[in-house]
Write a protein that holds these residues in place. Structure first.
Motif, PDB file in Angstrom:
ATOM      1  N   GLU A   8      -7.246 -15.015  -0.426  1.00 43.43           N
ATOM      2  CA  GLU A   8      -7.816 -15.797  -1.528  1.00 43.43           C
ATOM      3  C   GLU A   8      -8.562 -14.850  -2.461  1.00 43.43           C
ATOM      4  O   GLU A   8      -9.281 -13.964  -1.990  1.00 43.43           O
ATOM      5  N   SER A  15      -9.767 -20.100  -8.249  1.00 45.01           N
ATOM      6  CA  SER A  15      -9.701 -19.553  -6.889  1.00 45.01           C
ATOM      7  C   SER A  15      -8.240 -19.678  -6.484  1.00 45.01           C
ATOM      8  O   SER A  15      -7.697 -20.787  -6.446  1.00 45.01           O
ATOM      9  N   ILE A  16      -7.603 -18.553  -6.238  1.00 45.44           N
ATOM     10  CA  ILE A  16      -6.164 -18.625  -5.987  1.00 45.44           C
ATOM     11  C   ILE A  16      -5.769 -17.849  -4.733  1.00 45.44           C
ATOM     12  O   ILE A  16      -6.485 -16.958  -4.284  1.00 45.44           O
ATOM     13  N   TYR A  39       1.221 -10.359  -8.366  1.00 48.93           N
ATOM     14  CA  TYR A  39      -0.169 -10.577  -8.784  1.00 48.93           C
ATOM     15  C   TYR A  39      -0.814  -9.209  -8.962  1.00 48.93           C
ATOM     16  O   TYR A  39      -0.863  -8.427  -8.001  1.00 48.93           O
ATOM     17  N   SER A  75       2.039 -15.672  -9.752  1.00 53.71           N
ATOM     18  CA  SER A  75       1.220 -16.463  -8.811  1.00 53.71           C
ATOM     19  C   SER A  75       0.660 -17.732  -9.452  1.00 53.71           C
ATOM     20  O   SER A  75       0.139 -18.604  -8.746  1.00 53.71           O
ATOM     21  N   VAL A  77      -1.857 -17.506 -11.633  1.00 50.67           N
ATOM     22  CA  VAL A  77      -3.280 -17.274 -11.933  1.00 50.67           C
ATOM     23  C   VAL A  77      -3.596 -17.505 -13.406  1.00 50.67           C
ATOM     24  O   VAL A  77      -4.620 -18.102 -13.753  1.00 50.67           O
ATOM     25  N   ASN A 108      -1.381 -23.134  -5.851  1.00 48.96           N
ATOM     26  CA  ASN A 108      -2.591 -22.749  -6.592  1.00 48.96           C
ATOM     27  C   ASN A 108      -3.040 -23.837  -7.571  1.00 48.96           C
ATOM     28  O   ASN A 108      -4.234 -24.060  -7.752  1.00 48.96           O
ATOM     29  N   ARG A 111      -4.671 -26.548  -5.277  1.00 48.21           N
ATOM     30  CA  ARG A 111      -5.980 -26.231  -4.692  1.00 48.21           C
ATOM     31  C   ARG A 111      -7.066 -26.131  -5.751  1.00 48.21           C
ATOM     32  O   ARG A 111      -8.254 -26.153  -5.431  1.00 48.21           O
ATOM     33  N   ASN A 112      -6.677 -26.012  -7.030  1.00 48.68           N
ATOM     34  CA  ASN A 112      -7.657 -26.023  -8.115  1.00 48.68           C
ATOM     35  C   ASN A 112      -7.793 -27.408  -8.751  1.00 48.68           C
ATOM     36  O   ASN A 112      -8.445 -27.555  -9.788  1.00 48.68           O
TER      37      ASN A 112
END
Ligand SMILES: C[S@@+](CC[C@H](N)C(=O)[O-])C[C@H]1O[C@@H](n2cnc3c(N)ncnc32)[C@H](O)[C@@H]1O
Length: 181
Positions: A8, A15-16, A39, A75, A77, A108, A111-112
């Motif tokens: 992480e 937060s990825i 990434y 990813s 991000v 990702n 989760r965000n």
């Protein structure tokens, strides 16, 4: 999702989960291009600069409900940070041709807490851009490929709305100067 070592990381307001780059070292340096999903932590400043520029653009054009398309997301991000950090963002389109990248972007985004803002696709970037163009376009297109951005410029221009903003990143400056293709 294929199994590979992951960690992480926190970048900006995101937060990825990304591949554990300590497992993909060439010489004595982590090599993001050797990881299952791309990434590059060294591009954090580049991503932060893009966010600052897009926020400046949003103020300048005075638009709300900004739509952003990132056809080569890795990813995810950048797409997650755009959804979190760009003022007045309505929708972000994140896309990657790689199955592993697609699965990681979805993770990702989820989760965000951004499932309502970020739409995730697995398609060729040019196909996606043509579809976006047919559907009315986006305010901001951000292309960040491996190698030269040239193959994606024409369809980015088709997919961008009037008074839109085209962001182009190429890690390898030699590509931009025409030294490599
Ligand atoms: C440099 S990385 C993107 C990095 C990302 N923008 C970031 O800020 O971390 C380029 C990505 O483009 C994807 N890619 C390469 N060719 C593609 C294509 N034709 N269509 C869509 N994605 C592609 C790769 O799988 C890779 O994840």
């Amino acid at each position: 999702m294929g199994e590979y070592p992951r960690v992480e990381v926190r970048e900006g307001l995101a937060s990825i989960i990304v591949p554990d780059l300590s497992k993909y070292v060439v010489g004595n340096r982590p090599e993001p291009a050797h990881a299952p999903v791309f990434y590059n932590p060294r591009m954090e400043v580049n991503r932060s600069l893009s966010i600052a520029i897009i926020n400046g653009y949003v103020n300048y054009v005075g638009r709300t409900g900004i739509t952003i398309c990132e056809p080569l997301s890795g990813s995810g991000v950048r797409a997650v940070r755009y959804a979190r950090e760009v003022n007045g963002v309505l929708r972000v389109v994140a896309n990657d041709i790689s199955e592993r990248a697609y699965e990681l972007i979805k993770l990702n985004v989820d989760r965000n807490g951004l499932n309502d803002v970020v739409n995730v696709y697995r398609d060729d970037a040019n196909n996606l851009l043509l579809r976006i163009a047919r559907e009315g376009g986006c305010d901001v297109i951000d292309i960040d490929p491996f190698g030269s951005p040239q193959p994606f410029i024409e369809n980015s221009l088709r997919a961008i709305r009037d008074q839109g903003l085209l962001c182009v990143t190429a890690t390898d400056v030699g590509v931009l100067s025409g030294k490599y293709y």
